[in-house]
Design a protein around this motif. Structure first.
Motif, PDB file in Angstrom:
ATOM      1  N   GLY C  92       8.933   7.905   6.945  1.00 52.75           N
ATOM      2  CA  GLY C  92       9.694   6.859   7.616  1.00 52.75           C
ATOM      3  C   GLY C  92       9.055   5.489   7.532  1.00 52.75           C
ATOM      4  N   ARG C  93       8.157   5.315   6.594  1.00 54.45           N
ATOM      5  CA  ARG C  93       7.469   4.029   6.504  1.00 54.45           C
ATOM      6  C   ARG C  93       8.155   3.116   5.503  1.00 54.45           C
ATOM      7  NH1 ARG C  93       1.459   6.609   6.615  1.00 54.45           N
ATOM      8  NH2 ARG C  93       1.889   7.780   8.505  1.00 54.45           N
ATOM      9  N   PRO C  94       8.041   1.814   5.709  1.00 51.79           N
ATOM     10  CA  PRO C  94       8.667   0.879   4.768  1.00 51.79           C
ATOM     11  C   PRO C  94       8.040   0.997   3.375  1.00 51.79           C
ATOM     12  CG  PRO C  94       7.349  -0.291   6.399  1.00 51.79           C
ATOM     13  CD  PRO C  94       7.395   1.124   6.823  1.00 51.79           C
ATOM     14  N   PHE C  95       8.800   0.575   2.354  1.00 50.54           N
ATOM     15  CA  PHE C  95       8.264   0.610   0.987  1.00 50.54           C
ATOM     16  C   PHE C  95       7.001  -0.242   0.902  1.00 50.54           C
ATOM     17  CE2 PHE C  95      12.943   1.142  -0.017  1.00 50.54           C
ATOM     18  CZ  PHE C  95      12.828   2.514  -0.102  1.00 50.54           C
ATOM     19  N   HIS C  96       7.125  -1.444   1.465  1.00 52.57           N
ATOM     20  CA  HIS C  96       5.957  -2.322   1.448  1.00 52.57           C
ATOM     21  C   HIS C  96       5.202  -2.121   2.763  1.00 52.57           C
ATOM     22  CE1 HIS C  96       4.169  -6.629   1.607  1.00 52.57           C
ATOM     23  NE2 HIS C  96       3.308  -5.757   1.134  1.00 52.57           N
ATOM     24  N   SER C  97       4.418  -1.025   2.840  1.00 50.73           N
ATOM     25  CA  SER C  97       3.665  -0.712   4.055  1.00 50.73           C
ATOM     26  C   SER C  97       2.314  -1.411   3.989  1.00 50.73           C
ATOM     27  CB  SER C  97       3.431   0.794   4.162  1.00 50.73           C
ATOM     28  OG  SER C  97       4.608   1.456   4.434  1.00 50.73           O
ATOM     29  N   TRP C  98       2.289  -2.696   4.286  1.00 50.20           N
ATOM     30  CA  TRP C  98       1.032  -3.417   4.069  1.00 50.20           C
ATOM     31  C   TRP C  98      -0.160  -2.838   4.827  1.00 50.20           C
ATOM     32  CZ3 TRP C  98      -1.502  -5.768   8.028  1.00 50.20           C
ATOM     33  CH2 TRP C  98      -0.759  -6.038   9.171  1.00 50.20           C
ATOM     34  N   PRO C  99       0.016  -2.314   6.076  1.00 48.27           N
ATOM     35  CA  PRO C  99      -1.208  -1.784   6.712  1.00 48.27           C
ATOM     36  C   PRO C  99      -1.821  -0.630   5.919  1.00 48.27           C
ATOM     37  CG  PRO C  99       0.525  -2.084   8.346  1.00 48.27           C
ATOM     38  CD  PRO C  99       1.160  -2.237   6.999  1.00 48.27           C
ATOM     39  N   SER C 100      -0.951   0.199   5.290  1.00 46.27           N
ATOM     40  CA  SER C 100      -1.486   1.327   4.508  1.00 46.27           C
ATOM     41  C   SER C 100      -2.137   0.864   3.211  1.00 46.27           C
ATOM     42  CB  SER C 100      -0.374   2.298   4.127  1.00 46.27           C
ATOM     43  OG  SER C 100       0.351   2.669   5.232  1.00 46.27           O
ATOM     44  N   PHE C 101      -1.806  -0.315   2.784  1.00 43.17           N
ATOM     45  CA  PHE C 101      -2.354  -0.770   1.507  1.00 43.17           C
ATOM     46  C   PHE C 101      -3.739  -1.387   1.671  1.00 43.17           C
ATOM     47  CE2 PHE C 101       2.167  -1.554  -0.368  1.00 43.17           C
ATOM     48  CZ  PHE C 101       2.368  -0.182  -0.369  1.00 43.17           C
ATOM     49  N   ILE C 102      -4.105  -1.731   2.908  1.00 43.71           N
ATOM     50  CA  ILE C 102      -5.377  -2.427   3.125  1.00 43.71           C
ATOM     51  C   ILE C 102      -6.582  -1.580   2.692  1.00 43.71           C
ATOM     52  CG2 ILE C 102      -6.875  -3.536   4.835  1.00 43.71           C
ATOM     53  CD1 ILE C 102      -4.442  -5.192   4.585  1.00 43.71           C
ATOM     54  N   PRO C 103      -6.671  -0.290   3.079  1.00 44.28           N
ATOM     55  CA  PRO C 103      -7.901   0.445   2.723  1.00 44.28           C
ATOM     56  C   PRO C 103      -8.181   0.461   1.220  1.00 44.28           C
ATOM     57  CG  PRO C 103      -6.683   1.653   4.386  1.00 44.28           C
ATOM     58  CD  PRO C 103      -5.810   0.516   3.975  1.00 44.28           C
ATOM     59  N   ILE C 104      -7.155   0.755   0.411  1.00 43.81           N
ATOM     60  CA  ILE C 104      -7.409   0.822  -1.031  1.00 43.81           C
ATOM     61  C   ILE C 104      -7.719  -0.575  -1.572  1.00 43.81           C
ATOM     62  CG2 ILE C 104      -6.313   1.285  -3.258  1.00 43.81           C
ATOM     63  CD1 ILE C 104      -5.069   3.726  -2.101  1.00 43.81           C
ATOM     64  N   THR C 105      -7.027  -1.590  -1.038  1.00 46.01           N
ATOM     65  CA  THR C 105      -7.311  -2.952  -1.481  1.00 46.01           C
ATOM     66  C   THR C 105      -8.778  -3.294  -1.209  1.00 46.01           C
ATOM     67  OG1 THR C 105      -5.056  -3.531  -0.929  1.00 46.01           O
ATOM     68  CG2 THR C 105      -6.570  -5.345  -1.297  1.00 46.01           C
TER      69      THR C 105
END
Lengths: 468, 432, 181
Positions: C92-105
């Motif tokens: 149920g998360r948005p396509f652009h889930s920016w909080p989830s992208f932070i760790p890998i970034t």
């Protein structure tokens, strides 16, 4: 970018504490003593015994893996509802142990704690081997380890991508970055020492091997300047990296909604636990090592005492985590949260919970006592207890949180099979095998950094301060 | 060097008076604005469909509520300086190092303001019904969760705990200051060990008291919400506030005799690194909390963030990310910024302002009923910012007046500390 | 074999056995106007690098660039795969889930910066370099033990075989010898 340049911060400690290097050493004596451990022809008999034993245990790991790959992960004890068990417990345990190595080499360097110098090489090696042992578990838990490259993002004929919103993907990136950066950091630190071994080795084969590894290092002042800048920058990068790795490991649990896993304190609490377990392992290894190899001059009582203090501090943070978890479980007024903590304390795995409290919270309080901190035997025993305690902590977090599902009909129990044990013990064998090889073939203490602690080098540094 | 000369410059008397005047005036302004706005918004919101009982319980529109919420923001900010300084003081006793010696007297003076803070807490006791929903018996009776928590969240225990926190902080501050004074007179090396021995358990007590203080004063504003990292978050926030304030004080002192000869770029460099560390730790804790709650997406937890990501608050959140993390982080990476006192103080002041904004962000939305409101909350938000900044300046001014009085009482360097000569020698040589 | 433009030897090498002495000597060599010089020591001495005129290493800039590339690359990779190339709803998360992208970034940032640091350092130092003339001198093996060396290269415009050797001897060195190519 001198390593030991701080003019004043250790002055006070010097006055009241044992030194970081025993008096009387010169550039030559430091070089000869440490490189002799590697280049001396006769290998102590104890090394052969230790290596053989470790290698046999590692052999057990190989056999388990072979059977596992042929049969499938059904040979392990994890099943619904406890789908994550020994594999992840051991993964987290090993990764945590690795963290002390990075902490010693990077954070203590940034804090200009010169006592780190004689243990950093060893601790970094420990990090690498621990990460190697850790990496095996999730790799094998995928069930088809030969397809593990599917975890990497590359354009493929299936037209699919890894799921970056999942913390398990974060793990892939965190652990592989950590392994890469730790290896680079370790290798960069070794380059000048490879040059030393190249110049000291009598055997032509070793001359060529160490010469190739040294990359033609010649100690040029122009090179040293960039080298030192790089080393400090790497330390600056490795420090947040090591925190991020265990943070991401903790997020594997915390971003879920399982009571006992979904807690906002998990990141700092896991990081502290990792450092705690890691320092326990460093102590467990260095205490016998300094004894058997006669390294009391370089790894002094001061090192052991400082590590004991760090262990006490991180242990208290971990205890704080347990307390907060229990208090918030009650404060939340959430039935599942409350049940989770009561089940830990009174449920079928209560033995594990109370043993972990005993090992991680009660026993380490002995470290408040100065006499305990100064006794190598006591420190050795306490660090063993802490290693056990930290393993139990992960057992409790994994198993007790999963074995009681939201639905009573899905409740279950977990018990490890013989293959769970043989994998776990086998990785300990792997770790020690690698460690014995390291002790035999590489300088276990950073020679060039030890030279900076020699009185003659210190005199030059002080002179510089006076003129500045 | 003449050791008796490390005293506060004469100009400090002027600063002291000014701080007191500004403080009192700002508090009066807070009260006045809160009074008028309270009556205004009250009439303005009368038409909005909102349960009478809820309005009374949350008290979101009354004069008293606005005043006390603003007062709480100021109180948490100012307490952060003192209690954070206490922690840094104990850390420097434990770790040693020249950075600790040059700021020790500033930290000690900050910790000696503990009695003033205890006094400043008294208005919160009077405002307890305006601030905390759980203090209303009828609200507790109607809510099983509050009933469960009433064992902990009840008025007498709340006050008792606050007394306990201040006793602990006060006692730690008292002994550390007393021994430090002794060290000045006798130079006895045993005193140093004594201070170290107290600091170990002291840090432990600090951690426990701040955690529960954070739950009491901040978290229980939204009594259904809970987060296990909250105590550590407040510890980091207070440590950061104390560090930024101490750097500011040090830079101000360094512009006047006699301290202009003492402080060296290397001291600012070390403190700048510590400030950077605190900035990163706070960002780390708050992002961890956000990511975990955002991912879990459980109603009882996300409501806290939903209130803070609607009606204009999302922009304040963005401002916190930029002012509190991105900007200071990028600036403090530079070696020049850390070594140059004039630049470093600008970063420290930025951090202090960002801390106030962050406290507003943590405290103010608690009583805003954003759910079900489609209209913009900007008027309310502007009001919050005005009164809360005014209250912080008010309490801060009074605190500063008291702090300067304390700072005057002792030499600005711990003249009895055994390693002081080395620190001074290093400082004087590096100025040439 | 000798080319006409190439000097007869690589340069002159002076040997020292004390860190303070070599720093002082290196400073004098630099002050005398020699620029094609290098110094060798068994451990890093900041003052020695400074004495031969090394003041900035450019390493921080390289690391910054590496870090920024890692940051942009890591985030862009996740944004492209999840929001553009293969948008799929998970949890149920948005396509652009920016909080989830932070760790890998964060990880790719650190990785980019670290790789830039290590390989940048090796490249700027010209390593690996299996052969170098200084290794031809008999005592140079001690540069990784307890000896310090200063080398003035023959290509330096101020270099004069005899005068330079005399000058080096006057700096308190143990020995001054020719370095063959």
């Amino acid at each position: 970018m001198q390593r030991v340049t701080n003019p004043h911060d250790d002055v006070a400690i010097h006055r009241t504490s044992p030194p970081v290097i025993e008096p009387g050493h010169t550039f030559g004596s430091v070089t000869d003593k440490i490189s002799a451990l590697t280049l001396r022809r006769r290998t102590p008999i104890g090394w052969y015994i230790g290596f053989t034993l470790s290698f046999m245990v590692a052999g057990m790991l190989m056999m388990t893996i072979a059977y596992l790959v042929m049969t499938g992960i059904g040979i392990w004890g994890n099943n619904v509802p406890v789908g994550w068990a020994f594999d992840i417990i051991n993964f987290v345990w090993w990764i945590g142990i690795g963290h002390a190595g990075t902490l010693i080499s990077a954070i203590l360097l940034l804090l200009r704690q010169e006592w780190r110098t004689s243990i950093n090489r060893f601790a970094e090696a420990m990090t690498l081997f621990a990460v190697a042992s850790a990496g095996l578990f999730p790799l094998l838990h995928t069930g088809r380890p030969w397809l593990a490259y599917w975890l990497l993002p590359y354009p493929n004929t299936m037209g699919m991508w890894p799921q970056f919103r999942s913390p398990l993907m974060w793990d892939v990136f965190a652990v592989s970055t950590y392994a890469t950066v730790s290896a680079l950091f370790w290798y960069v630190g070794l380059i000048p020492d490879f040059a030393t071994l190249r110049d000291r080795a009598k055997n032509r084969v070793f001359q060529i091997i160490y010469g190739m590894l040294a990359l033609g290092w010649r100690g040029s002042a122009r090179h040293w300047a960039r080298y030192e800048a790089t080393y400090l920058l790497l330390a600056g990068l490795a420090t947040p990296l090591v925190l991020s790795v265990h943070t991401i490991v903790s997020l594997d649990f915390a971003v879920s909604v399982i009571p006992g896993w979904h807690a906002t304190i998990f990141p700092p609490y896991f990081v502290a636990g990792a450092i705690y377990a890691g320092f326990a392992m460093v102590l467990t290894l260095t205490i016998p090592l300094r004894r058997f190899y006669g390294l009391e001059d370089f790894i002094t009582v001061r090192h052991l005492r400082n590590m004991a203090k760090i262990m006490l501090a991180t242990g208290l943070i971990v205890a704080y985590g347990y307390m907060t978890e229990a208090f918030m479980a009650w404060y939340s007024a959430n039935t599942y949260e409350e049940y989770m903590i009561l089940n830990r304390m009174r449920g079928p795995y209560a033995w594990a919970y109370w043993s972990l409290i005993f090992c991680n919270v009660i026993v380490p309080q002995l470290l408040w006592v100065k006499r305990v901190r100064h006794s190598t035997v006591a420190l050795f025993l306490i660090s063993l207890v802490v290693s056990v305690g930290m393993w139990l902590e992960r057992f409790v977090i994994l198993v007790t949180s999963l074995h009681r599902d939201f639905l009573v009909s899905s409740w279950g129990m977990y018990s490890p099979t013989v293959f769970d044990w043989s994998m776990f013990i086998g990785t300990i064998g792997l770790f020690f095998t690698l460690l014995f090889l390291f002790i035999r073939f590489l300088p276990i203490i950073s020679i060039f950094e030890m030279r900076t602690l020699v009185p003659q080098a210190q005199a030059q540094i002080n002179e510089e301060k006076g003129q500045a | 060097m003449d050791t008796t000369s490390y005293n506060l410059p004469p100009a400090a008397e002027r600063w002291q008076t000014r701080a007191l005047i500004i403080g009192v005036v700002a508090l009066v302004i807070t009260a006045v604005i809160a009074f008028f706005s309270g009556s205004l918004t009250h009439s303005g919101e009368a038409g909005v469909a909102q349960g009478e009982a809820a309005a009374a319980a949350h008290g979101s529109t009354t004069f008293l509520a606005q005043f006390f919420r603003s007062y709480l923001v100021g109180f948490l900010f100012v307490t952060g300086i003192s209690v954070g300084s206490l922690a840094i003081l104990m850390l420097q006793h434990l770790s040693g190092g020249s950075w600790g010696l040059v700021i020790r007297r500033i930290l000690e003076a900050s910790t000696r303001t503990m009695p003033l803070l205890a006094l400043m807490f008294i208005p919160i006791i009077f405002g307890i019904h305006s601030l905390y929903e759980w203090s209303h018996a009828e609200a507790v009776a109607a809510d099983p969760i509050l009933k469960h928590k009433s064992l902990y969240l009840n008025v007498p225990f709340f006050i008792g705990r606050a007394v306990f926190y201040f006793v602990v902080w006060g006692a730690l501050a008292y002994f550390l200051n007393k021994w430090s004074r002794e060290q000045d007179h006798t130079g006895d090396p045993r005193v140093k060990r004594q201070m170290q021995n107290l600091s170990g358990p002291g840090i432990l007590l600090f951690g426990l008291t701040v955690t529960f203080a954070a739950v009491d004063w901040g978290m229980s504003l939204e009594p259904h919400w809970f987060s296990t990292i909250y105590g550590m978050l407040v510890m980091a926030a207070w440590g950061l506030t104390a560090m930024a304030f101490t750097i500011t004080a040090l830079v101000v002192l360094s512009r006047h005799d006699p301290m202009s000869h003492v402080y060296a770029p290397s001291h600012f460099h070390d403190l700048g690194k510590l400030l950077l560390a605190f900035v990163m730790i706070y960002a780390y804790f708050s992002f961890s909390q956000f990511l975990i709650i955002w991912s879990g997406d459980l109603p009882e937890e996300t409501s806290w963030y939903l209130r803070r990501l609607r009606g204009g608050w999302e922009l304040i959140g963005l401002a916190v990310v930029i002012l509190h993390f991105a900007l200071p982080f990028v600036l403090l990476l530079s070696r020049d910024v850390k070594r140059n006192a004039r630049r470093l103080v600008l970063v420290a002041l930025l951090v202090l302002v960002a801390r106030v904004v962050d406290w507003i962000y943590l405290i103010a939305p608690a009583s805003h009923q954003t759910e079900g409101h489609e209209q913009s909350l900007w008027p309310m938000l502007l009001l919050d910012f005005t009164t809360m900044f005014a209250a912080t300046v008010g309490l801060g001014g009074i605190w500063l007046w008291f702090f300067l009085r304390q700072l005057r009482q002792q030499p600005l360097l711990p003249i009895g500390a055994p390693d002081l000569d080395k620190v001074l020698a290093a400082a004087t040589t590096s100025q040439h | 074999m000798k080319k006409s433009t190439r000097p007869a030897t690589y340069g002159l090498m002076a040997e020292f056995d004390d860190p303070s002495a070599v720093v002082a000597a290196a400073q004098k060599v630099y002050d005398e106007g020699y620029r094609s010089i290098d110094a060798y020591s068994p451990y890093p001495i900041e003052a020695l690098s400074e004495a031969i005129g090394v003041h900035s290493t450019r390493m921080p800039l390289l690391v910054l660039i590496g870090g920024i590339l890692g940051l942009i690359g890591g985030y862009a990779m996740q944004y492209y795969t999840h929001a553009i190339d293969y948008p799929i709803i998970v949890g149920g998360r948005p396509f652009h889930s920016w909080p989830s992208f932070i760790p890998i970034t964060f990880e790719t940032t650190v990785l980019g910066a670290s790789l830039a640091a290590v390989f940048g350092m090796l490249a700027l130092n010209g390593l690996p370099e299996p052969y170098h003339p200084v290794f031809n001198t008999p005592n140079f093996a001690l540069a990784s033990r307890d000896r310090f060396f200063i080398v003035i290269e023959a290509v330096d415009p101020k270099f004069d075989r005899d005068a330079t050797a005399e000058f080096l001897r006057g700096l308190g060195s143990r020995e001054v010898i020719d370095v063959e190519h």
